[in-house]
Design a protein around this motif. Structure first.
Motif, PDB file in Angstrom:
ATOM      1  N   ILE A 158      48.335 -26.774 -70.149  1.00 23.16           N
ATOM      2  CA  ILE A 158      47.424 -26.279 -71.175  1.00 23.16           C
ATOM      3  C   ILE A 158      46.008 -26.441 -70.645  1.00 23.16           C
ATOM      4  N   PHE A 159      45.250 -25.346 -70.692  1.00 21.09           N
ATOM      5  CA  PHE A 159      43.877 -25.330 -70.228  1.00 21.09           C
ATOM      6  C   PHE A 159      42.951 -24.861 -71.332  1.00 21.09           C
ATOM      7  N   ASP A 160      41.668 -25.238 -71.226  1.00 21.06           N
ATOM      8  CA  ASP A 160      40.669 -24.670 -72.124  1.00 21.06           C
ATOM      9  C   ASP A 160      39.994 -23.500 -71.416  1.00 21.06           C
ATOM     10  N   SER A 161      39.087 -22.828 -72.101  1.00 16.75           N
ATOM     11  CA  SER A 161      38.485 -21.605 -71.567  1.00 16.75           C
ATOM     12  C   SER A 161      37.610 -21.848 -70.339  1.00 16.75           C
ATOM     13  N   THR A 162      37.211 -23.079 -70.104  1.00 11.81           N
ATOM     14  CA  THR A 162      36.402 -23.372 -68.922  1.00 11.81           C
ATOM     15  C   THR A 162      37.261 -23.802 -67.736  1.00 11.81           C
ATOM     16  N   GLY A 163      38.581 -23.795 -67.914  1.00  9.17           N
ATOM     17  CA  GLY A 163      39.487 -24.132 -66.833  1.00  9.17           C
ATOM     18  C   GLY A 163      39.849 -25.599 -66.736  1.00  9.17           C
ATOM     19  N   ASN A 164      39.421 -26.390 -67.702  1.00  8.43           N
ATOM     20  CA  ASN A 164      39.771 -27.811 -67.715  1.00  8.43           C
ATOM     21  C   ASN A 164      41.212 -27.998 -68.176  1.00  8.43           C
ATOM     22  N   LEU A 165      41.953 -28.808 -67.443  1.00  8.19           N
ATOM     23  CA  LEU A 165      43.320 -29.130 -67.832  1.00  8.19           C
ATOM     24  C   LEU A 165      43.289 -30.048 -69.051  1.00  8.19           C
ATOM     25  N   VAL A 166      43.954 -29.627 -70.107  1.00 11.49           N
ATOM     26  CA  VAL A 166      44.034 -30.428 -71.331  1.00 11.49           C
ATOM     27  C   VAL A 166      45.238 -31.361 -71.250  1.00 11.49           C
ATOM     28  N   ASP A 167      46.394 -30.810 -70.828  1.00 10.06           N
ATOM     29  CA  ASP A 167      47.621 -31.602 -70.704  1.00 10.06           C
ATOM     30  C   ASP A 167      48.643 -30.789 -69.917  1.00 10.06           C
ATOM     31  N   ALA A 168      49.654 -31.471 -69.397  1.00 12.04           N
ATOM     32  CA  ALA A 168      50.716 -30.796 -68.655  1.00 12.04           C
ATOM     33  C   ALA A 168      52.054 -31.407 -69.036  1.00 12.04           C
ATOM     34  N   PHE A 169      53.094 -30.571 -69.027  1.00 13.29           N
ATOM     35  CA  PHE A 169      54.422 -30.971 -69.465  1.00 13.29           C
ATOM     36  C   PHE A 169      55.479 -30.411 -68.526  1.00 13.29           C
ATOM     37  N   ASN A 170      56.622 -31.045 -68.510  1.00 14.33           N
ATOM     38  CA  ASN A 170      57.787 -30.519 -67.796  1.00 14.33           C
ATOM     39  C   ASN A 170      58.720 -29.789 -68.752  1.00 14.33           C
ATOM     40  N   ASP A 171      58.452 -29.897 -70.040  1.00 13.03           N
ATOM     41  CA  ASP A 171      59.291 -29.310 -71.078  1.00 13.03           C
ATOM     42  C   ASP A 171      58.486 -28.264 -71.853  1.00 13.03           C
ATOM     43  N   ARG A 172      58.982 -27.022 -71.874  1.00 12.80           N
ATOM     44  CA  ARG A 172      58.249 -25.933 -72.531  1.00 12.80           C
ATOM     45  C   ARG A 172      58.075 -26.173 -74.026  1.00 12.80           C
ATOM     46  N   ALA A 173      59.113 -26.657 -74.678  1.00 15.53           N
ATOM     47  CA  ALA A 173      59.031 -26.900 -76.123  1.00 15.53           C
ATOM     48  C   ALA A 173      57.952 -27.922 -76.448  1.00 15.53           C
ATOM     49  N   ALA A 174      57.871 -28.977 -75.661  1.00 17.58           N
ATOM     50  CA  ALA A 174      56.843 -30.000 -75.883  1.00 17.58           C
ATOM     51  C   ALA A 174      55.449 -29.416 -75.668  1.00 17.58           C
ATOM     52  N   ALA A 175      55.310 -28.559 -74.667  1.00 12.51           N
ATOM     53  CA  ALA A 175      54.011 -27.928 -74.407  1.00 12.51           C
ATOM     54  C   ALA A 175      53.616 -27.013 -75.562  1.00 12.51           C
ATOM     55  N   LEU A 176      54.571 -26.242 -76.073  1.00  7.75           N
ATOM     56  CA  LEU A 176      54.279 -25.361 -77.205  1.00  7.75           C
ATOM     57  C   LEU A 176      53.955 -26.151 -78.460  1.00  7.75           C
ATOM     58  N   ASP A 177      54.624 -27.275 -78.674  1.00  8.70           N
ATOM     59  CA  ASP A 177      54.302 -28.139 -79.819  1.00  8.70           C
ATOM     60  C   ASP A 177      52.879 -28.649 -79.723  1.00  8.70           C
ATOM     61  N   CYS A 178      52.485 -29.061 -78.524  1.00  6.73           N
ATOM     62  CA  CYS A 178      51.120 -29.538 -78.308  1.00  6.73           C
ATOM     63  C   CYS A 178      50.117 -28.414 -78.565  1.00  6.73           C
ATOM     64  N   LEU A 179      50.407 -27.225 -78.052  1.00  8.83           N
ATOM     65  CA  LEU A 179      49.532 -26.077 -78.252  1.00  8.83           C
ATOM     66  C   LEU A 179      49.387 -25.744 -79.732  1.00  8.83           C
ATOM     67  N   ALA A 180      50.483 -25.786 -80.475  1.00 10.90           N
ATOM     68  CA  ALA A 180      50.439 -25.547 -81.918  1.00 10.90           C
ATOM     69  C   ALA A 180      49.621 -26.627 -82.614  1.00 10.90           C
TER      70      ALA A 180
END
Length: 65
Positions: free
Chosen positions: A5-27
């Motif tokens: 997950i990145f913000d519009s300036t290209g900074n990494l917000v978080d990273a996951f090995n599991d797509r569902a967990a990444a989508l939960d974080c994004l939501a």
């Protein structure tokens, strides 16, 4: 696969090995900061670091009520 997950300036917000967990974080980001939902996005990367699939913006993720 890595889901980042990145913000519009290209900074990494978080990273996951599991797509569902990444989508939960994004939501969660979309719910907590709706004004920023169009500026935060998820990309998937294969083991070689190549982007695969489509970019998913927080504004397009269903937010639980």
């Amino acid at each position: 696969m890595t889901y980042s997950i990145f913000d519009s300036t290209g900074n990494l917000v978080d990273a996951f090995n599991d797509r569902a967990a990444a989508l939960d974080c994004l939501a969660g980001i979309a719910q907590a900061e709706p004004e920023s939902a169009g500026e935060v996005f998820l990309i998937a990367q294969d083991d070689d670091g190549n982007t695969v699939g489509e970019t998913v913006f927080a504004s397009s993720v269903s937010v639980p009520a």
